[in-house]
Write an enzyme that holds these catalytic residues in place. Structure first.
Site, PDB file in Angstrom:
ATOM      1  N   CYS A  69      -0.021   3.919   2.633  1.00 49.76           N
ATOM      2  CA  CYS A  69       0.409   3.449   3.956  1.00 49.76           C
ATOM      3  C   CYS A  69       1.862   3.811   4.205  1.00 49.76           C
ATOM      4  CB  CYS A  69       0.241   1.927   4.060  1.00 49.76           C
ATOM      5  SG  CYS A  69      -1.450   1.324   3.881  1.00 49.76           S
ATOM      6  N   CYS A 108       0.827  -1.212   0.000  1.00 51.61           N
ATOM      7  CA  CYS A 108       0.000   0.000   0.000  1.00 51.61           C
ATOM      8  C   CYS A 108       0.861   1.262   0.000  1.00 51.61           C
ATOM      9  CB  CYS A 108      -0.921  -0.025   1.230  1.00 51.61           C
ATOM     10  SG  CYS A 108      -1.805   1.518   1.536  1.00 51.61           S
TER      11      CYS A 108
END
Length: 336
Positions: A35, A32
């Site tokens: 993230c 991600c």
């Protein structure tokens, strides 16, 4: 060193939930991008706001800990959940640094003030109001003050005593008031201390355990009444002398003959303009195993005749618990 805990299993997550008042959780995945982008912000918040048994930051890899992610219905990444007393109280979806930072700081501040008794009594919940942020790696250890052994010399009895300085609440002067309501209806107690016959104060602070003391946060909020002369306005402390590991409070004449562990001279610009608080950095090597402190306010900043202190906070690390009773002198008071 990071204070963030990487969750290793569902049982590990449950154990963390039950061991802290606030659990800040970052649900993420290695693939991600957002993230990874917000991860440094999360680590910074963790370093600043982690508090033992009060505020804990964790990361949950949703690829490895699918049971935890499914239990809390994590549908997008990153997702940040904040648990208070094991219940979800807030959720932030997406990499929004401002929103995450504001929310976490707000809830961490609430954790510091929840369930606290007055006058600095030790509490698992912490020690309440802080006038300044904590340095990285250190905690507010004011809850280790042994309030039963406090001694304050030359204090005006019309104001609060030594325990007032360690009161867990926000100073009334920062709440737009002149004092706090007392048990007697219609009365106000002045929740600060002022010197009496001159500008000097001598405070003895015993601790429940030996501490590594990093710094002191002193709050002083003098107010000038309309029509008051300059010498009637209380002053902030200017010159402070500290003595470590004394068995009792020093007398004022005795202090003239004893070399202080450290002497500090404060400047007007050192005081925070919002909270009226100054951080007194200590020579850390001299305050490694501290069972007590004597704080001697030698003089004040200004032309007044009295010195005022509203709050005092101790910042550092907790050491071993000492047996209550007579304090023992530890080490050389003047050596490195």
């Amino acid at each position: 060193m990071s204070k963030t805990v990487l969750v290793s299993s569902a049982s590990h997550f449950n154990q963390l939930l039950g061991s802290t008042k606030i659990l800040v959780t970052d649900f993420y995945a290695d693939w991600c991008g957002p993230c990874k982008a917000i991860a440094p912000i999360y680590e910074q918040l963790s370093a600043q706001l982690s508090r033992p048994q009060k505020v804990t930051f964790v990361k949950v890899d949703t690829e490895r800990q699918k049971e935890v992610a499914q239990k809390y219905n994590v549908a997008s990444l990153p997702t940040f959940m904040i648990f208070k007393d094991q219940h979800v109280v807030s959720t932030v979806q997406g990499a929004d640094p401002r929103k995450l930072s504001e929310l976490v700081k707000k809830i961490a501040a609430e954790a510091d003030s929840d369930g606290l008794g007055g006058f600095g009594e030790a509490s698992d919940s912490g020690t309440g109001w802080l006038g300044m942020g904590l340095p990285k790696g250190y905690d507010n250890v004011t809850d280790q003050v042994d309030v039963r052994g406090l001694d304050l010399l030359n204090a005006d009895s019309n104001f609060g005593g030594a325990r007032t300085l360690f009161d867990a609440s926000k100073p009334s002067a920062l709440q737009g008031g002149k004092g706090k309501g007392s048990a007697q209806a219609g009365e106000e107690t002045k929740d600060w201390a002022e010197s009496d016959t001159d500008e000097q104060l001598m405070l003895f602070i015993p601790f429940q355990s030996t501490l590594k003391v990093h710094s002191l946060h002193i709050t002083s909020l003098p107010s000038k009444d309309i029509g008051a002369e300059a010498d009637e306005v209380p002053m902030r402390p200017k010159t402070i002398q500290l003595y470590s590991n004394r068995a009792h409070v020093l007398g004022f004449e005795e202090a003239d003959d004893v070399e202080p562990t450290q002497a500090i001279t404060l400047q007007q610009e050192d005081w925070d303009t919002t909270t009226g608080t100054v951080k007194v950095d200590l020579r850390y090597v001299k305050f490694q195993n501290v069972s007590s402190l004597v704080l001697f306010v030698v003089d004040g900043e200004g032309d007044g005749e009295r010195v005022r202190i509203d709050r005092l906070r101790v910042v550092g690390e907790k050491g071993s618990k000492r047996e209550l009773g007579k304090l023992e002198k530890i080490g050389d008071e003047t050596g490195e």
